[in-house]
Structures are given as C-alpha cells and as structure tokens.
Design an enzyme around this catalytic site. Structure first.
Site, short mmCIF file in Angstrom:
data_model
loop_
_atom_site.label_atom_id
_atom_site.label_comp_id
_atom_site.label_asym_id
_atom_site.label_seq_id
_atom_site.Cartn_x
_atom_site.Cartn_y
_atom_site.Cartn_z
N VAL A 177 43.89 86.11 43.55
CA VAL A 177 43.61 84.67 43.41
C VAL A 177 44.68 84.00 44.27
O VAL A 177 45.85 83.92 43.88
CB VAL A 177 43.69 84.21 41.94
N PRO A 178 44.30 83.54 45.47
CA PRO A 178 45.28 83.26 46.53
C PRO A 178 46.01 81.93 46.40
O PRO A 178 45.82 81.01 47.20
CB PRO A 178 44.41 83.30 47.79
N CYS A 179 46.91 81.83 45.43
CA CYS A 179 47.67 80.60 45.28
C CYS A 179 48.61 80.36 46.46
O CYS A 179 49.11 79.25 46.64
CB CYS A 179 48.44 80.60 43.96
N HIS A 180 48.83 81.40 47.28
CA HIS A 180 49.66 81.21 48.48
C HIS A 180 48.97 80.31 49.50
O HIS A 180 49.62 79.81 50.42
CB HIS A 180 50.00 82.56 49.12
N ARG A 181 47.66 80.07 49.32
CA ARG A 181 46.92 79.21 50.25
C ARG A 181 46.96 77.74 49.86
O ARG A 181 46.30 76.91 50.51
CB ARG A 181 45.46 79.68 50.34
#
Length: 223
Positions: A177-181
């Site tokens: 779940v790409p919270c880095h984006r």
C-alpha cells in the site's frame, strides 16, 4: 606428513561439522512439518516470513484474508510478532510457503519487474477514516504521486489533511500500500513511516523526479 594424510583431529572436526549441519537440517524439517500440520488443521492464523529488499530483510505476515504486515528491519521482530499475536491470534508461525506470494512479488518489484501487487491486503486492523485513506492510497499508480490533501479529498474530507497524514504514518503494509507516493501539497516529500531515505529510494526506483535541494516540485515520471 604429506598433503593427503588425514589426522584423527581432521576427522573429528569434519564429523562435528556434518553433525551440526545434520541437526540444523533436521530442525528445519521439523519446523516445516509443524507449520504444515498447523496449516492443515486450521491452527495457523498468521504466517510470517522475510522478503529480501535493498533495505534489508522485510518481515511480511499473512492471514487468511491477505497481507497484514510489512515491517522494516529496524523494527524488532519479536515486537512485531507479539503485536500480531495480541491483535489477531497467538497462532503465529514462520512459514515460507504461506508467504511465498508476497515475497516473490516484492522481489520482482525491487528488480523493476513488477509495477502492481496482486497479493490481497488485510486491513481489518485499520478502522474508519484510516482504512478509507489506505484503500485510496492503494490506487495510486506506480510512478505517480498524490498529495495529503488529495487523499483527504478522495475520502470526502478535504479539510482532514493532518488526519490523512497520521493514517498514512500508521500504514501497516508499506510498499504494497504505497504511502511513499503521497507527498506534501507544495511538492515537498513529507514524512514516511520507514524514514525519508527509504521514501526517496522507493520514488527513485519508480522513476519519480525528485526536487533538487534548492526547491522545485516532485514530478511523476513521463509515461
């Protein structure tokens, strides 16, 4: 003594090495039998394993619903497992087979061979607003970015920017779940649960253009 001679000491050392190796192999087989039997009899609620990454081994944990945890190596393994046992079930066992899918997909992602994850995600431990934020975050495409304000707006609460940031900071399954984006509205990086160096590394892996130290906005890669 010529080079082909074998002393009793050499034989003893060799025996001890083989004996230790045999014990280790037997221990691995025994652990696998226990895990397989637990899975067959419905006694395995959380399977965990370790996925290789540029940051070191990532602890990954699966329930019957899907991926429930990805933990960076700076978190203590026993602390992560203890929390899983408290919040989900004490029936937690290491299982390479049970985590094979997510480990393979993460390896492909880091090798730039995968842009989307097919593994199911279990967000049952995340409630309400936080779950909605993470569900929307999962939809941000590879190589793209969104802002905290974007995420708050997508769940119908455009003023809840800080709450959106807190939900992302508590993301139990980073990378997948790409919270880095998710970045600041003004184009800055913002925070990240795994630290800013890892956020930068993940965005660079995906081809996102990062600002120079003098300023500028973060830009998605050209498609």
């Amino acid at each position: 003594m010529d080079e082909t001679s074998v002393t009793t000491q050499d034989m003893t050392v060799g025996f001890k090495f083989q004996h230790a190796e045999s014990i280790e192999a037997r221990a691995r087989r025994a652990a696998k039998l226990v895990t397989d039997r637990a899975a067959r009899e419905g006694l395995l609620d959380v399977a965990y394993g370790f996925a290789e990454s540029p940051f070191g081994p990532l602890l990954v944990a699966m329930t019957k619903r899907g991926l429930v945890r990805v933990a960076y190596p700076d978190l203590r393994t026993d602390a992560v497992l203890e929390r899983l046992a408290e919040e989900i079930s004490p029936r937690v066992l290491e299982s390479p087979e049970g985590t094979e899918e997510v480990r393979r997909e993460l390896e492909e992602y880091f090798e730039r061979k995968r842009r989307t994850f097919a593994v199911q995600v279990d967000l049952s431990r995340v409630q309400g607003f936080g779950r909605k934020i993470l569900q929307q975050t999962a939809r941000i495409p590879f190589g793209s970015v969104a802002t905290y304000r974007d995420m708050a707006s997508r769940v119908g609460s455009p003023g809840a920017v800080r709450a959106a940031g807190n939900a992302l900071g508590a993301n139990p399954v980073p990378i997948v779940v790409p919270c880095h984006r998710v970045v600041r509205t003004g184009g800055g990086l913002g925070g990240y649960t795994g630290g800013l160096e890892r956020k930068v590394a993940l965005l660079e892996l995906e081809g996102v253009s990062l600002p120079h130290p003098g300023g500028g906005a973060i830009r998605p890669r050209r498609r």
